[in-house]
Every structure is written in structure tokens, then in C-alpha cells.
Write an enzyme that holds these catalytic residues in place. Structure first.
Site, short mmCIF file in Angstrom:
data_model
loop_
_atom_site.label_atom_id
_atom_site.label_comp_id
_atom_site.label_asym_id
_atom_site.label_seq_id
_atom_site.Cartn_x
_atom_site.Cartn_y
_atom_site.Cartn_z
N HIS A 7 39.53 37.13 58.39
CA HIS A 7 39.95 38.53 58.31
C HIS A 7 39.05 39.32 57.37
CE1 HIS A 7 42.38 36.74 54.93
NE2 HIS A 7 42.09 37.89 54.32
N GLU A 43 51.40 43.72 53.10
CA GLU A 43 50.26 43.66 54.02
C GLU A 43 50.69 43.73 55.47
OE1 GLU A 43 48.72 39.60 53.27
OE2 GLU A 43 49.50 39.17 55.24
N GLU A 134 37.07 35.29 50.31
CA GLU A 134 38.26 34.44 50.40
C GLU A 134 37.97 33.30 51.38
OE1 GLU A 134 41.65 36.79 51.63
OE2 GLU A 134 42.90 35.02 52.03
N1 CMX Z 1 34.80 43.43 45.51
C1 CMX Z 1 33.62 43.47 44.84
N2 CMX Z 1 33.55 43.55 43.48
C2 CMX Z 1 34.72 43.59 42.82
C3 CMX Z 1 35.97 43.52 43.45
C4 CMX Z 1 35.99 43.45 44.86
N3 CMX Z 1 37.14 43.42 45.54
N4 CMX Z 1 36.94 43.55 42.51
C5 CMX Z 1 36.32 43.64 41.33
N5 CMX Z 1 34.99 43.65 41.50
C6 CMX Z 1 33.96 43.78 40.46
C7 CMX Z 1 34.15 45.07 39.69
O1 CMX Z 1 33.46 46.12 40.31
C8 CMX Z 1 33.60 44.71 38.33
O2 CMX Z 1 32.21 44.88 38.34
P1 CMX Z 1 31.43 45.50 37.06
O3 CMX Z 1 31.68 44.52 35.95
O4 CMX Z 1 30.00 45.55 37.52
O5 CMX Z 1 32.02 46.84 36.81
C9 CMX Z 1 33.92 43.23 38.17
O6 CMX Z 1 34.14 42.73 39.51
C10 CMX Z 1 35.20 43.01 37.37
O7 CMX Z 1 36.16 43.90 37.88
P2 CMX Z 1 37.60 44.16 37.29
O8 CMX Z 1 38.08 45.49 37.80
O9 CMX Z 1 37.61 43.93 35.81
O10 CMX Z 1 38.44 43.12 38.05
P3 CMX Z 1 39.02 41.75 37.56
O11 CMX Z 1 37.97 40.90 36.91
O12 CMX Z 1 40.30 42.02 36.83
O13 CMX Z 1 39.41 41.15 38.99
C11 CMX Z 1 38.93 39.54 40.64
C12 CMX Z 1 38.44 40.80 39.92
C13 CMX Z 1 37.96 39.25 41.74
C14 CMX Z 1 39.01 38.39 39.63
C15 CMX Z 1 40.35 39.89 41.19
O14 CMX Z 1 40.24 40.95 42.09
C16 CMX Z 1 40.99 38.71 41.90
O15 CMX Z 1 41.56 37.82 41.27
N6 CMX Z 1 40.93 38.69 43.25
C17 CMX Z 1 41.53 37.63 44.05
C18 CMX Z 1 42.96 37.95 44.46
C19 CMX Z 1 43.05 39.16 45.36
O16 CMX Z 1 42.11 39.89 45.57
N7 CMX Z 1 44.27 39.36 45.95
C20 CMX Z 1 44.54 40.43 46.88
C21 CMX Z 1 44.30 40.00 48.31
C22 CMX Z 1 45.26 38.89 48.76
C23 CMX Z 1 44.95 38.36 50.15
O17 CMX Z 1 43.86 38.51 50.66
O18 CMX Z 1 45.87 37.74 50.73
CO CO Z 2 42.79 38.29 52.42
#
Ligand code: CMX
Ligand code: CO
Length: 150
Positions: A7, A43, A134
Site C-alpha cells: 500500500h 484508516e 513499511e
Molecule cells: N516521511 C519522510 N520523512 C519523515 C517522515 C515521513 N513520514 N516522518 C518524519 N520524517 C522526517 C522528518 O522530516 C524529520 O526530518 P528532519 O530531521 O530533516 O527535519 C525527521 O524524520 C524526524 O521527524 P520528526 O517529526 O521528529 O518525527 P519522529 O522522529 O518523531 O517520527 C518516525 C518519525 C518515522 C520515527 C515516526 O513517524 C514513526 O514511528 N513512524 C512509524 C509509525 C507510523 O508511521 N504509523 C502510522 C502509519 C500506520 C500504518 O501504516 O498502519
Molecule cells: Co501503512
């Protein structure tokens, strides 16, 4: 082996309005909806097609359920748009371990529960050229393999 695009995750402010956009514009219908409190999302999965390996491809429309969720934080910073991509595999545990061994940050020690009973984990976007990635193993309907449940 990663065998398909499971997805594309799209973050939105208003799930119902976004679902209606995809229905009215492209004719995509909602296949499944759920709330995942652990992930802080509501979702809708829009099924695009079935695949040769028995899985399928979806658009995953995501609306945050709480202000401290990762999707809420992302929306506040970026506005609506593509949030992540997800690759399908029969073996999310093995793929995650292999990728971890290459020095890429895998966010969870063990895969967690995702859409429709799937098992999911994420790779840090900063280790993946800016793409939150993912890995998904679909829930088997009959206990024999990946993707049959979709
Ligand atoms: N895509 C690309 N870059 C991203 C991003 C994304 N979705 N989310 C954050 N970033 C980048 C930010 O731009 C930032 O970059 P800079 O340091 O250059 O500014 C950096 O990562 C850190 O960003 P943050 O806002 O401080 O975000 P966090 O570290 O708190 O979180 C992450 C980032 C990936 C650890 C968090 O989004 C996560 O745990 N993701 C996995 C879970 C998830 O996304 N769940 C929702 C979907 C569930 C599903 O698909 O079922
Ligand atoms: Co997903």
C-alpha cells in the site's frame, strides 16, 4: 523477498472527505476501515488490485485520532500527502532482520499489528533517502501463507 507494493499511506485531515474524493474521482471503494489506537490512526483501505502472489495493493488513507500521534505530527508539519510506502513480503521478521543487518534502523524490535491483522514494521526515513518505508505480511485466512486474507 519483498514481492509487491502492499500500500501507499496517505495522511489526511478528514478521512470521510478524502474517501469521497477517491470514490468520486477514480471510483475506488472502501474495502476496509479500522481504528488502530496503538498507531493513533483511523484508516480506510481502498483496494486497487489483487496480485499474483495472492496479496493485493491498497491506498491506506490515514487520519490521526490524537494530537500526539506520528501522523498528526507529520500533518502539522507537512500538510496532507504521501506519508509512507509499504512493501509486501511473506516474511516480515526475516526481512526486517536482514535489513537491520545492513545498518538501517528498523523501528520495532518485533513486528506489530497493522491493517486487517497484518504484521508490520517500519524503516526510518532518514536511512531510506527520505521515504518512511513499511514492511507488511498480510494475515493469512487459512494459516498457510501470505495475503490470502485480503
Ligand atoms: N516521511 C519522510 N520523512 C519523515 C517522515 C515521513 N513520514 N516522518 C518524519 N520524517 C522526517 C522528518 O522530516 C524529520 O526530518 P528532519 O530531521 O530533516 O527535519 C525527521 O524524520 C524526524 O521527524 P520528526 O517529526 O521528529 O518525527 P519522529 O522522529 O518523531 O517520527 C518516525 C518519525 C518515522 C520515527 C515516526 O513517524 C514513526 O514511528 N513512524 C512509524 C509509525 C507510523 O508511521 N504509523 C502510522 C502509519 C500506520 C500504518 O501504516 O498502519
Ligand atoms: Co501503512
Amino acid at each position: 523477498m519483498l514481492t509487491r507494493i502492499d500500500h501507499i499511506g496517505i495522511a489526511c485531515f478528514d478521512l470521510d472527505a478524502t474517501v469521497e474524493f477517491y470514490r468520486a474521482t477514480y471510483g475506488f471503494e472502501v474495502f476496509h476501515t479500522e481504528t488502530n489506537e496503538e498507531q493513533g490512526i483511523r484508516e480506510a483501505m481502498l483496494r486497487i488490485n489483487g496480485t499474483d502472489d495472492g496479496g493485493a495493493s491498497y491506498l491506506q488513507l490515514l487520519e490521526p485520532t490524537r494530537e500526539d500521534s506520528t501522523v498528526a505530527k507529520w500533518l502539522a508539519r507537512n500538510g496532507e500527502g504521501v506519508h509512507h510506502i509499504a512493501f509486501g513480503t511473506a516474511d516480515v521478521d526475516g526481512e526486517a532482520e536482514q535489513i537491520r543487518g545492513k545498518g538501517i534502523r528498523v523501528l520495532y524490535d518485533e513486528p506489530r499489528i497493522g491493517s486487517m491483522g497484518s504484521r508490520i514494521t517500519f524503516l526510518h526515513p532518514k536511512d531510506c533517502h527520505g521515504v518512511l518505508t513499511e514492511l507488511v505480511t498480510s494475515a493469512p485466512a487459512d494459516g498457510t501463507g501470505e495475503g490470502q486474507g485480503h
